[in-house]
Design an enzyme around this catalytic site. Structure first.
Site, PDB file in Angstrom:
ATOM      1  N   PHE B 116      -5.978 -11.638 -17.597  1.00  0.00           N
ATOM      2  CA  PHE B 116      -5.226 -11.028 -16.511  1.00  0.00           C
ATOM      3  C   PHE B 116      -4.316 -12.085 -15.907  1.00  0.00           C
ATOM      4  O   PHE B 116      -4.563 -13.285 -16.050  1.00  0.00           O
ATOM      5  CB  PHE B 116      -6.195 -10.499 -15.445  1.00  0.00           C
ATOM      6  CG  PHE B 116      -6.069  -9.023 -15.190  1.00  0.00           C
ATOM      7  CD1 PHE B 116      -6.603  -8.113 -16.084  1.00  0.00           C
ATOM      8  CD2 PHE B 116      -5.406  -8.543 -14.061  1.00  0.00           C
ATOM      9  CE1 PHE B 116      -6.485  -6.757 -15.851  1.00  0.00           C
ATOM     10  CE2 PHE B 116      -5.291  -7.189 -13.828  1.00  0.00           C
ATOM     11  CZ  PHE B 116      -5.827  -6.286 -14.719  1.00  0.00           C
ATOM     12  N   GLN B 236       2.153  -7.111  -1.506  1.00  0.00           N
ATOM     13  CA  GLN B 236       2.398  -7.329  -2.931  1.00  0.00           C
ATOM     14  C   GLN B 236       3.152  -6.176  -3.591  1.00  0.00           C
ATOM     15  O   GLN B 236       2.767  -5.017  -3.420  1.00  0.00           O
ATOM     16  CB  GLN B 236       1.058  -7.496  -3.631  1.00  0.00           C
ATOM     17  CG  GLN B 236       1.185  -7.683  -5.140  1.00  0.00           C
ATOM     18  CD  GLN B 236      -0.123  -8.133  -5.751  1.00  0.00           C
ATOM     19  OE1 GLN B 236      -1.007  -7.337  -6.009  1.00  0.00           O
ATOM     20  NE2 GLN B 236      -0.254  -9.432  -5.946  1.00  0.00           N
ATOM     21  N   HIS B 238       3.641  -4.876  -7.168  1.00  0.00           N
ATOM     22  CA  HIS B 238       3.128  -5.022  -8.525  1.00  0.00           C
ATOM     23  C   HIS B 238       4.303  -4.882  -9.479  1.00  0.00           C
ATOM     24  O   HIS B 238       5.103  -3.958  -9.339  1.00  0.00           O
ATOM     25  CB  HIS B 238       2.077  -3.942  -8.791  1.00  0.00           C
ATOM     26  CG  HIS B 238       1.289  -4.154 -10.052  1.00  0.00           C
ATOM     27  ND1 HIS B 238       1.853  -4.080 -11.296  1.00  0.00           N
ATOM     28  CD2 HIS B 238      -0.020  -4.446 -10.245  1.00  0.00           C
ATOM     29  CE1 HIS B 238       0.914  -4.326 -12.215  1.00  0.00           C
ATOM     30  NE2 HIS B 238      -0.220  -4.552 -11.600  1.00  0.00           N
ATOM     31  N   LEU B 248       0.910   3.010 -11.112  1.00  0.00           N
ATOM     32  CA  LEU B 248       0.564   1.688 -11.627  1.00  0.00           C
ATOM     33  C   LEU B 248       0.338   1.673 -13.139  1.00  0.00           C
ATOM     34  O   LEU B 248      -0.329   2.551 -13.683  1.00  0.00           O
ATOM     35  CB  LEU B 248      -0.718   1.215 -10.935  1.00  0.00           C
ATOM     36  CG  LEU B 248      -1.140  -0.205 -11.262  1.00  0.00           C
ATOM     37  CD1 LEU B 248      -0.163  -1.190 -10.668  1.00  0.00           C
ATOM     38  CD2 LEU B 248      -2.540  -0.461 -10.732  1.00  0.00           C
ATOM     39  N   GLU B 251      -1.920  -4.578 -15.315  1.00  0.00           N
ATOM     40  CA  GLU B 251      -1.649  -5.881 -15.888  1.00  0.00           C
ATOM     41  C   GLU B 251      -2.448  -6.080 -17.172  1.00  0.00           C
ATOM     42  O   GLU B 251      -2.105  -6.909 -18.003  1.00  0.00           O
ATOM     43  CB  GLU B 251      -2.123  -6.895 -14.849  1.00  0.00           C
ATOM     44  CG  GLU B 251      -1.427  -8.176 -14.817  1.00  0.00           C
ATOM     45  CD  GLU B 251      -1.745  -8.857 -13.481  1.00  0.00           C
ATOM     46  OE1 GLU B 251      -1.467  -8.266 -12.418  1.00  0.00           O
ATOM     47  OE2 GLU B 251      -2.274  -9.962 -13.530  1.00  0.00           O
ATOM     48  N   ARG B 282       1.680 -11.967  -9.955  1.00  0.00           N
ATOM     49  CA  ARG B 282       2.467 -10.751  -9.761  1.00  0.00           C
ATOM     50  C   ARG B 282       3.762 -11.001  -8.992  1.00  0.00           C
ATOM     51  O   ARG B 282       4.802 -10.419  -9.320  1.00  0.00           O
ATOM     52  CB  ARG B 282       1.626  -9.713  -9.020  1.00  0.00           C
ATOM     53  CG  ARG B 282       0.535  -9.165  -9.919  1.00  0.00           C
ATOM     54  CD  ARG B 282      -0.382  -8.228  -9.184  1.00  0.00           C
ATOM     55  NE  ARG B 282      -1.355  -7.661 -10.110  1.00  0.00           N
ATOM     56  CZ  ARG B 282      -2.364  -6.886  -9.751  1.00  0.00           C
ATOM     57  NH1 ARG B 282      -2.541  -6.585  -8.479  1.00  0.00           N
ATOM     58  NH2 ARG B 282      -3.194  -6.412 -10.646  1.00  0.00           N
ATOM     59  N   HIS B 363       2.240  -2.248  -3.679  1.00  0.00           N
ATOM     60  CA  HIS B 363       0.910  -2.115  -4.246  1.00  0.00           C
ATOM     61  C   HIS B 363      -0.228  -2.507  -3.312  1.00  0.00           C
ATOM     62  O   HIS B 363      -1.207  -1.777  -3.188  1.00  0.00           O
ATOM     63  CB  HIS B 363       0.855  -2.944  -5.522  1.00  0.00           C
ATOM     64  CG  HIS B 363      -0.421  -2.805  -6.301  1.00  0.00           C
ATOM     65  ND1 HIS B 363      -0.889  -1.589  -6.714  1.00  0.00           N
ATOM     66  CD2 HIS B 363      -1.324  -3.732  -6.727  1.00  0.00           C
ATOM     67  CE1 HIS B 363      -2.030  -1.756  -7.386  1.00  0.00           C
ATOM     68  NE2 HIS B 363      -2.321  -3.040  -7.381  1.00  0.00           N
ATOM     69  N   ARG B 405      -2.029 -11.771  -3.981  1.00  0.00           N
ATOM     70  CA  ARG B 405      -3.344 -11.554  -4.584  1.00  0.00           C
ATOM     71  C   ARG B 405      -3.257 -11.579  -6.104  1.00  0.00           C
ATOM     72  O   ARG B 405      -2.315 -11.048  -6.691  1.00  0.00           O
ATOM     73  CB  ARG B 405      -3.899 -10.193  -4.140  1.00  0.00           C
ATOM     74  CG  ARG B 405      -5.195  -9.830  -4.833  1.00  0.00           C
ATOM     75  CD  ARG B 405      -5.805  -8.567  -4.298  1.00  0.00           C
ATOM     76  NE  ARG B 405      -5.077  -7.351  -4.614  1.00  0.00           N
ATOM     77  CZ  ARG B 405      -5.059  -6.776  -5.822  1.00  0.00           C
ATOM     78  NH1 ARG B 405      -5.677  -7.326  -6.847  1.00  0.00           N
ATOM     79  NH2 ARG B 405      -4.388  -5.650  -6.002  1.00  0.00           N
TER      80      ARG B 405
END
Lengths: 241, 599
Positions: B116, B236, B238, B248, B251, B282, B363, B405
């Site tokens: 990730f 954030q 994404h 979404l 990832e 991100r 996100h 994050r």
């Protein structure tokens, strides 16, 4: 394109019985979701329209309803799946077999009551691994119940089932799917108890293999097959394959 | 008005709330109140995995996870919190397995893990397999498992009760006020402790991965009762949301080998993050996509790029990188079934045959209700607690995510800090006295709901909401400038004025009045949009998800501090920049000292 939505309306504070409301929407995109149309009606035309929704992409299970006569999630049904041309009509009703509270909102309590009846939780009282790590499970054993882990409890299956319409005491496909997820989990220890519950009068034997549930499932779970596997397990005295 | 008595009240039935409920309910009389059925909560949409250094497939250590979390957060992360997260993540994931969570398995039967973004071995080395996954519906499995265990343990639920206020008596909490959505009646929940676990507020923005119900209710409720909001400028985006819909795309797609491509077919992340490329943090990837689009290299010149996970493309780049691994169509089908379903359903695009059109999508809020490591809400830079008030999950700011994050850390956060908060809350309830209810605790909120229900102005809630979402998307998203943010603030003030003086509501009824509740939720969104914009205007630097074109560098001299935003009596916002970042790991180990962040 232009859409005419026929929506089954009922306001418990005003109406003695339900009626059809008609709403015309212009400039609809063929890739709009039915949920987008409902939002446009609510926001642009009539704020009193009531329906449940949350994630808007088919994962939370809030917006199950009857669209052109079949159970679908409004957020997973696109306009282009419901007709072609410059003008189409779409008919929307609440799911059948559960009491209508307001417009498209039905009372979900009986549904969750059936869910709770089948011990829809993991049971394993064996001592935990001494090394403090996970219990082991082979990829094949994990795969065995993969399909039924996808259930989002939207009730599309249960409220499309003629046996459930005929008699609401039937636990219904969704509860059986939930039981299946644990009965066929090699780590779980309560399969016998669940099979006993499901072998009773209100259990799996009320299923007449109509396949409405499989057709209704927005997660493509093979619901009828799962019910069949539970029936088989009961016949074989809970012996797992 | 009905009054219920509990020792612990948990608001919100997602991952953090249910984890806390499992722990609290073992010791004290607990109830969970949720405006949705708990299984509808947004935890269920989390896809790729939950981060924990199990080391099942690659060597891994909690210290490496903590390092990645601190670096990913662009050094605004409180380092003591990052260490707790990384260390307790391991036992948290094992606990989930013991509760029955059906993780995917390695050939020898252990929990399977995947790569990730931003998760590396050996303090910033190569990508490491740390994300524990159950296909691409890990969040769904966590939510279901926790709800199932709550049913098993007879946790008391109030489903479809909408909490609208917290009862604060001085520096004590005495419960919450909620509306039964079915009847429309107000209920008082009198308790010793309250935990907010109400999730995020992504609906502030136009393009978002967030559910319609993610309107930041918990945050605005406590904000209106004097609790500051911390680090709200850090939200954030994404990098990979489905074009125009914002849904979404995990990832995990890139973890499995997916590649980002611009209109020229270039793998542009090679230029922005030479070492780990498409698996950079991100914020880094979202900025790269924006810059590609700005430079005219979006697909067909439009504002999106491609995410390509077709086996041909993935295998070509694997071969180029000298890796022996190859993927097949079947691998993609089995590892990313939901992603394929989303693209096929909403775009008519089949990701095993063609690339997916994607754009950054709002996100996750790194900021929120400030808490200590046990989820106890704190009121200032000295960590003065508000007794009995707790927060966990996305609505809270521990602060473990800092300025950005890492993927998989939100699920880890829910379980680790939900558990800590549940335990601490139970202990608190066992020794704390009951705070008596004040007279008419529901008076104010009842009047406000009545104002909305009977509003007969000219502006519908959706008009105000659309305008807010558009201006926030335009000026307070991936890149920001002082002028843009100021314009957004001006528009927000105008919208707040409309909201308070010119609102139009159709539904005058009591039962399931979602017209009124959508309007009430809009009030929360407007509060949080303004706090976000005002916090963003003040922070004159670029750090993590907060990128100022007019202050393009990170400035540790001046800005290695948390933001606290307080609501003043007149509704205006007062900012404080005196809460230090915890640097306890850096004090012991050079590697954790703030330095330039390269991937």
């Amino acid at each position: 394109m232009q859409i005419t939505l026929r929506i089954r309306r009922f306001n418990p504070e005003k109406d003695k019985k339900s009626y059809w409301g008609e709403y015309t929407l212009d400039k609809v995109d063929s890739t709009d979701r039915v949920l987008d149309l409902l939002h446009r009606v609510k926001w642009e035309q009539d704020g009193t329209l009531a329906f449940r929704r949350s994630c808007a992409h088919g994962v939370c299970g809030s917006d199950g309803m009857r669209i052109n006569g079949v159970n679908r999630l409004a957020c997973k049904m696109l306009v282009n799946k419901l007709g072609e041309g410059e003008h189409i009509k779409i008919q929307i009703e609440p799911m059948l077999g559960l009491r209508v509270i307001k417009d498209l909102i039905v009372d979900m309590e009986p549904f969750f009551e059936h869910y709770r009846q089948v011990m829809p939780y993991y049971v394993n009282d064996a001592p935990l691994p001494e090394n403090g790590r996970e219990r082991l499970q082979s990829p094949e054993d994990r795969e065995r119940f993969d399909d039924t882990t996808k259930c989002i409890l939207c009730a599309c299956c249960t409220t499309s089932c003629p046996s459930f319409w005929a008699n609401g005491v039937y636990v219904g496909p969704a509860a059986i799917v939930q039981a299946h997820r644990f009965i066929f989990d090699s780590r779980d220890q309560a399969a016998d108890e669940r099979l006993k519950i499901l072998s009773e009068a209100d259990g799996v034997w009320r299923c007449r293999t109509v396949f409405n549930c499989t057709n209704a499932c927005p997660r493509d779970i093979e619901v009828t097959r799962a019910i069949g596997e539970v029936k088989m397990a009961i016949r074989q005295g809970a012996k797992r394959e | 008005m009905q009054t219920h008595e509990f020792e612990a009240i948990i608001v919100g039935g997602g991952g953090a709330g249910l984890m806390a409920a499992l722990y609290a309910s073992r010791q004290v009389k607990t109830a969970v109140i949720s405006k949705l059925y708990p299984t509808r909560s947004h935890t269920g949409t989390a896809q790729g995995g939950i981060g924990a250094a199990l080391g099942n497939l690659d060597e891994d250590h909690p210290e490496w996870h903590a390092f990645d979390t601190v670096k990913g957060g662009d050094y605004l992360t409180d380092q003591n919190a990052a260490l707790v997260l990384a260390e307790e993540a391991v036992s948290a994931v094992i606990e989930l397995e013991h509760l029955g969570l059906p993780f995917d398995r390695t050939p020898d039967g252990r929990i399977s893990q995947r790569r990730f973004g931003g998760h590396t071995s050996n303090f910033g080395g190569q990508p490491v397999r740390r994300a524990c996954h159950a296909a691409d519906r890990t969040g769904h499995m966590i939510l279901q498992t926790l709800y199932q265990q709550c049913i098993k343990n007879n946790v008391k639920f109030f489903d479809e009760y909408h909490v609208v206020d917290v009862i604060r008596v001085g520096d004590q909490v005495a419960g919450v006020i909620a509306v039964n959505l079915d009847s429309g009646e107000l209920h008082i929940f009198h308790s010793k402790a309250v935990l907010f676990a109400t999730g995020g507020w992504g609906r502030v923005w136009e393009i978002t991965s967030n559910a319609h119900s993610l309107t930041g209710d918990g945050n605005s409720i406590v904000y209106r009762r004097g609790v500051p909001m911390q680090d709200m400028e850090f939200f954030q985006f994404h990098p990979t949301g489905i074009y125009r819909l914002g849904i979404l795309i995990t990832e995990g797609v890139r973890g499995e080998g997916g590649i980002l491509l611009n209109d020229r077919g270039e793998r542009f992340m090679e230029r922005y993050a030479p070492k780990i490329k498409d698996l950079a943090s991100r914020d880094v990837v979202s900025r790269a996509i924006h810059l590609e689009i700005q430079a005219g290299r979006g697909i067909k010149g439009k504002n999106y790029v491609y995410l390509d996970v077709t086996p041909e493309t993935v295998n070509r780049y694997l071969a180029e990188a000298g890796e022996t691994r190859r993927v097949t169509r079947e691998d993609i089908e089995s590892k990313l079934p939901d992603i394929l379903d989303f693209c096929r359903t909403y775009l008519g695009v089949d990701p095993v045959k063609e690339p997916m059109p994607i754009q950054p999508t709002a996100h996750y809020g790194m900021g929120g209700i400030p808490t200590d490591l046990d989820g106890l809400v704190v009121l200032d830079e000295k960590n003065t607690p508000l007794s009995g008030l707790y927060a966990a999950g996305e609505c809270a700011c521990v602060s473990v995510h800092g300025a950005n994050r890492l993927g998989t850390n939100s699920l880890t956060d829910l379980i680790v800090f939900g558990r800590r908060a549940g335990k601490h809350m139970a202990e608190y309830c066992k020794s704390a006295a009951v705070t008596p209810l004040p007279n008419n605790p529901a008076e104010e909120i009842e009047a406000e709901l009545e104002r909305i229900r009977t509003a007969n102005g000219k502006t519908k809630p959706y008009q105000i909401r659309n305008e807010m979402q558009q201006i926030m998307m335009k000026h307070v998203s991936v890149f920001r400038t002082a002028d843009g943010i100021q314009e957004a603030i001006n528009v927000l003030h105008h919208l707040q004025d409309q909201y308070h003086h010119d609102l139009m509501i159709d539904d005058r009824g009591k039962r399931f009045n979602s017209d009124m509740f959508e309007a009430w939720e809009l009030g929360s969104l407007l509060d949080l949009a303004e706090v976000t914009a005002v916090s963003a205007l003040a922070r004159q630097e670029s750090r993590g998800a907060h990128s100022r074109e007019d202050f393009s560098k990170r400035d540790d001299e001046k800005w290695l501090v948390h933001t606290l935003a307080y609501r003043e009596a007149d509704g205006s916002i007062r900012l404080a920049h005196n809460k230090p970042v915890d640097l306890s790991l850096a004090a012991k180990d050079e590697k954790f000292k703030p330095k330039e962040r390269v991937y």
